[in-house]
Design a protein around this motif. Structure first.
Motif, PDB file in Angstrom:
ATOM      1  N   ASN A  18       0.805  -1.208   0.000  1.00  0.00           N
ATOM      2  CA  ASN A  18       0.000   0.000   0.000  1.00  0.00           C
ATOM      3  C   ASN A  18       0.844   1.267   0.000  1.00  0.00           C
ATOM      4  O   ASN A  18       0.468   2.264  -0.622  1.00  0.00           O
ATOM      5  CB  ASN A  18      -0.927  -0.007   1.219  1.00  0.00           C
ATOM      6  CG  ASN A  18      -2.038   0.996   1.100  1.00  0.00           C
ATOM      7  OD1 ASN A  18      -2.532   1.241   0.012  1.00  0.00           O
ATOM      8  ND2 ASN A  18      -2.432   1.560   2.223  1.00  0.00           N
ATOM      9  N   ASN A  19       1.982   1.232   0.685  1.00  0.00           N
ATOM     10  CA  ASN A  19       2.778   2.450   0.846  1.00  0.00           C
ATOM     11  C   ASN A  19       4.008   2.508  -0.055  1.00  0.00           C
ATOM     12  O   ASN A  19       4.311   3.557  -0.612  1.00  0.00           O
ATOM     13  CB  ASN A  19       3.216   2.591   2.302  1.00  0.00           C
ATOM     14  CG  ASN A  19       2.032   2.742   3.225  1.00  0.00           C
ATOM     15  OD1 ASN A  19       1.008   3.286   2.843  1.00  0.00           O
ATOM     16  ND2 ASN A  19       2.161   2.235   4.432  1.00  0.00           N
ATOM     17  N   MET A  20       4.739   1.406  -0.170  1.00  0.00           N
ATOM     18  CA  MET A  20       6.010   1.423  -0.887  1.00  0.00           C
ATOM     19  C   MET A  20       5.894   1.008  -2.348  1.00  0.00           C
ATOM     20  O   MET A  20       6.640   1.510  -3.189  1.00  0.00           O
ATOM     21  CB  MET A  20       7.012   0.499  -0.187  1.00  0.00           C
ATOM     22  CG  MET A  20       7.430   0.961   1.182  1.00  0.00           C
ATOM     23  SD  MET A  20       8.372   2.482   1.124  1.00  0.00           S
ATOM     24  CE  MET A  20       9.795   1.958   0.221  1.00  0.00           C
ATOM     25  N   LEU A  21       5.013   0.072  -2.641  1.00  0.00           N
ATOM     26  CA  LEU A  21       4.965  -0.488  -3.992  1.00  0.00           C
ATOM     27  C   LEU A  21       4.623   0.532  -5.080  1.00  0.00           C
ATOM     28  O   LEU A  21       5.214   0.473  -6.159  1.00  0.00           O
ATOM     29  CB  LEU A  21       3.995  -1.672  -4.033  1.00  0.00           C
ATOM     30  CG  LEU A  21       4.148  -2.607  -5.203  1.00  0.00           C
ATOM     31  CD1 LEU A  21       5.543  -3.202  -5.247  1.00  0.00           C
ATOM     32  CD2 LEU A  21       3.115  -3.709  -5.132  1.00  0.00           C
ATOM     33  N   PRO A  22       3.708   1.489  -4.866  1.00  0.00           N
ATOM     34  CA  PRO A  22       3.483   2.489  -5.921  1.00  0.00           C
ATOM     35  C   PRO A  22       4.737   3.304  -6.256  1.00  0.00           C
ATOM     36  O   PRO A  22       5.021   3.559  -7.430  1.00  0.00           O
ATOM     37  CB  PRO A  22       2.392   3.382  -5.337  1.00  0.00           C
ATOM     38  CG  PRO A  22       1.681   2.529  -4.365  1.00  0.00           C
ATOM     39  CD  PRO A  22       2.724   1.625  -3.791  1.00  0.00           C
ATOM     40  N   TYR A  23       5.499   3.665  -5.226  1.00  0.00           N
ATOM     41  CA  TYR A  23       6.743   4.405  -5.454  1.00  0.00           C
ATOM     42  C   TYR A  23       7.754   3.539  -6.197  1.00  0.00           C
ATOM     43  O   TYR A  23       8.427   4.015  -7.129  1.00  0.00           O
ATOM     44  CB  TYR A  23       7.307   4.869  -4.105  1.00  0.00           C
ATOM     45  CG  TYR A  23       8.665   5.512  -4.216  1.00  0.00           C
ATOM     46  CD1 TYR A  23       8.806   6.798  -4.709  1.00  0.00           C
ATOM     47  CD2 TYR A  23       9.809   4.825  -3.832  1.00  0.00           C
ATOM     48  CE1 TYR A  23      10.048   7.388  -4.818  1.00  0.00           C
ATOM     49  CE2 TYR A  23      11.052   5.397  -3.932  1.00  0.00           C
ATOM     50  CZ  TYR A  23      11.169   6.676  -4.424  1.00  0.00           C
ATOM     51  OH  TYR A  23      12.396   7.254  -4.534  1.00  0.00           O
ATOM     52  N   VAL A  24       7.867   2.280  -5.813  1.00  0.00           N
ATOM     53  CA  VAL A  24       8.821   1.370  -6.453  1.00  0.00           C
ATOM     54  C   VAL A  24       8.431   1.137  -7.914  1.00  0.00           C
ATOM     55  O   VAL A  24       9.292   1.137  -8.810  1.00  0.00           O
ATOM     56  CB  VAL A  24       8.891   0.041  -5.668  1.00  0.00           C
ATOM     57  CG1 VAL A  24       9.649  -1.010  -6.440  1.00  0.00           C
ATOM     58  CG2 VAL A  24       9.526   0.280  -4.319  1.00  0.00           C
ATOM     59  N   ASN A  25       7.137   0.946  -8.188  1.00  0.00           N
ATOM     60  CA  ASN A  25       6.681   0.764  -9.567  1.00  0.00           C
ATOM     61  C   ASN A  25       6.947   2.004 -10.411  1.00  0.00           C
ATOM     62  O   ASN A  25       7.335   1.896 -11.582  1.00  0.00           O
ATOM     63  CB  ASN A  25       5.186   0.429  -9.594  1.00  0.00           C
ATOM     64  CG  ASN A  25       4.926  -1.025  -9.364  1.00  0.00           C
ATOM     65  OD1 ASN A  25       5.745  -1.875  -9.682  1.00  0.00           O
ATOM     66  ND2 ASN A  25       3.776  -1.320  -8.796  1.00  0.00           N
ATOM     67  N   LEU A  26       6.722   3.177  -9.830  1.00  0.00           N
ATOM     68  CA  LEU A  26       6.987   4.418 -10.558  1.00  0.00           C
ATOM     69  C   LEU A  26       8.462   4.538 -10.908  1.00  0.00           C
ATOM     70  O   LEU A  26       8.808   4.848 -12.063  1.00  0.00           O
ATOM     71  CB  LEU A  26       6.533   5.616  -9.722  1.00  0.00           C
ATOM     72  CG  LEU A  26       6.815   6.988 -10.325  1.00  0.00           C
ATOM     73  CD1 LEU A  26       5.968   7.209 -11.566  1.00  0.00           C
ATOM     74  CD2 LEU A  26       6.589   8.070  -9.298  1.00  0.00           C
ATOM     75  N   LYS A  27       9.340   4.280  -9.950  1.00  0.00           N
ATOM     76  CA  LYS A  27      10.778   4.375 -10.214  1.00  0.00           C
ATOM     77  C   LYS A  27      11.226   3.332 -11.241  1.00  0.00           C
ATOM     78  O   LYS A  27      12.024   3.643 -12.134  1.00  0.00           O
ATOM     79  CB  LYS A  27      11.561   4.182  -8.905  1.00  0.00           C
ATOM     80  CG  LYS A  27      11.369   5.295  -7.907  1.00  0.00           C
ATOM     81  CD  LYS A  27      11.948   6.589  -8.374  1.00  0.00           C
ATOM     82  CE  LYS A  27      13.409   6.621  -8.074  1.00  0.00           C
ATOM     83  NZ  LYS A  27      14.054   7.883  -8.414  1.00  0.00           N
ATOM     84  N   MET A  28      10.713   2.097 -11.133  1.00  0.00           N
ATOM     85  CA  MET A  28      11.108   1.052 -12.068  1.00  0.00           C
ATOM     86  C   MET A  28      10.620   1.370 -13.483  1.00  0.00           C
ATOM     87  O   MET A  28      11.376   1.248 -14.459  1.00  0.00           O
ATOM     88  CB  MET A  28      10.555  -0.305 -11.633  1.00  0.00           C
ATOM     89  CG  MET A  28      11.041  -1.450 -12.508  1.00  0.00           C
ATOM     90  SD  MET A  28      10.295  -3.002 -12.102  1.00  0.00           S
ATOM     91  CE  MET A  28       8.661  -2.793 -12.773  1.00  0.00           C
ATOM     92  N   ASN A  29       9.380   1.795 -13.609  1.00  0.00           N
ATOM     93  CA  ASN A  29       8.856   2.088 -14.945  1.00  0.00           C
ATOM     94  C   ASN A  29       9.501   3.328 -15.556  1.00  0.00           C
ATOM     95  O   ASN A  29       9.703   3.376 -16.781  1.00  0.00           O
ATOM     96  CB  ASN A  29       7.336   2.264 -14.874  1.00  0.00           C
ATOM     97  CG  ASN A  29       6.637   0.943 -14.656  1.00  0.00           C
ATOM     98  OD1 ASN A  29       7.123  -0.103 -15.045  1.00  0.00           O
ATOM     99  ND2 ASN A  29       5.467   0.987 -14.007  1.00  0.00           N
ATOM    100  N   SER A  30       9.857   4.306 -14.730  1.00  0.00           N
ATOM    101  CA  SER A  30      10.566   5.474 -15.283  1.00  0.00           C
ATOM    102  C   SER A  30      11.974   5.093 -15.747  1.00  0.00           C
ATOM    103  O   SER A  30      12.440   5.568 -16.783  1.00  0.00           O
ATOM    104  CB  SER A  30      10.612   6.611 -14.266  1.00  0.00           C
ATOM    105  OG  SER A  30      11.390   6.242 -13.152  1.00  0.00           O
TER     106      SER A  30
END
Length: 181
Positions: free
Chosen positions: A163-175
């Motif tokens: 809920n907290n970390m995965l959106p940030y991690v997905n954003l960084k990985m996809n960028s």
């Protein structure tokens, strides 16, 4: 009848029904014995729970990292064409691999919980520890209680991570993937 029991240093409070003059020593002794049995069973249950959890942690960590590795290899095979021949720095690749490994955690945790629980209780059954626990009068639900609590806490931690970390991690990985392509 004396309230002291074999030099015990613990204070035992008797219920009100035992403080009446009609109470004999036999009833008080039975009450003390039941108190000691409950205390001993409680201590042995803590030891048993600790043993079950320690038997669970090793297979859990092993299956978790194997599942993360398999899911990470799936990511690597999917994007191998985009990564090879681009002249990328090792720091960029390490950052991408780190974020890709973190995205596999919510997928790997349920697999690790299931497989390590099966391995733990399979090992108990193979070494006849489960038979010994059942023959001592413990129910299967009571034997499984520590693993249920650990699985619930692990699931709660996975929810907080997703809920907290995965959106940030997905954003960084996809960028990073977009910059590489």
């Amino acid at each position: 009848c004396s309230a002291l029991y074999a030099g015990s240093t613990t204070t035992i409070f008797f219920p009100l029904s035992m403080n009446t003059p009609n109470t004999n020593c036999y009833e008080i002794t039975n009450y003390i014995h039941s108190y000691i049995r409950k205390t001993y069973i409680s201590y042995s249950m803590r030891t048993l729970h600790r043993y079950i959890i320690l038997s669970y942690i090793g297979p859990f960590l092993m299956t978790f990292f194997i599942a993360v590795f398999v899911l990470f290899m799936q990511f690597l095979w999917k994007y191998v064409d985009d990564l090879i021949g681009k002249g990328l720095e090792s720091q960029t690749l390490a950052e991408l691999f780190f974020y890709a490994a973190l995205t596999t955690f919510p997928l790997a945790l349920p697999l690790a919980i299931l497989l390590s629980s099966l391995m733990t209780f399979g090992n108990f059954g193979e070494q006849f520890e489960l038979v010994a626990l059942k023959s001592s009068g413990m129910s299967l639900q009571k034997i499984m209680l520590p693993l249920i609590v650990v699985a619930f806490l692990t699931s709660a931690a996975a929810f907080v991570f997703a809920n907290n970390m995965l959106p940030y991690v997905n954003l960084k990985m996809n960028s990073l993937l977009y910059e590489i392509q």
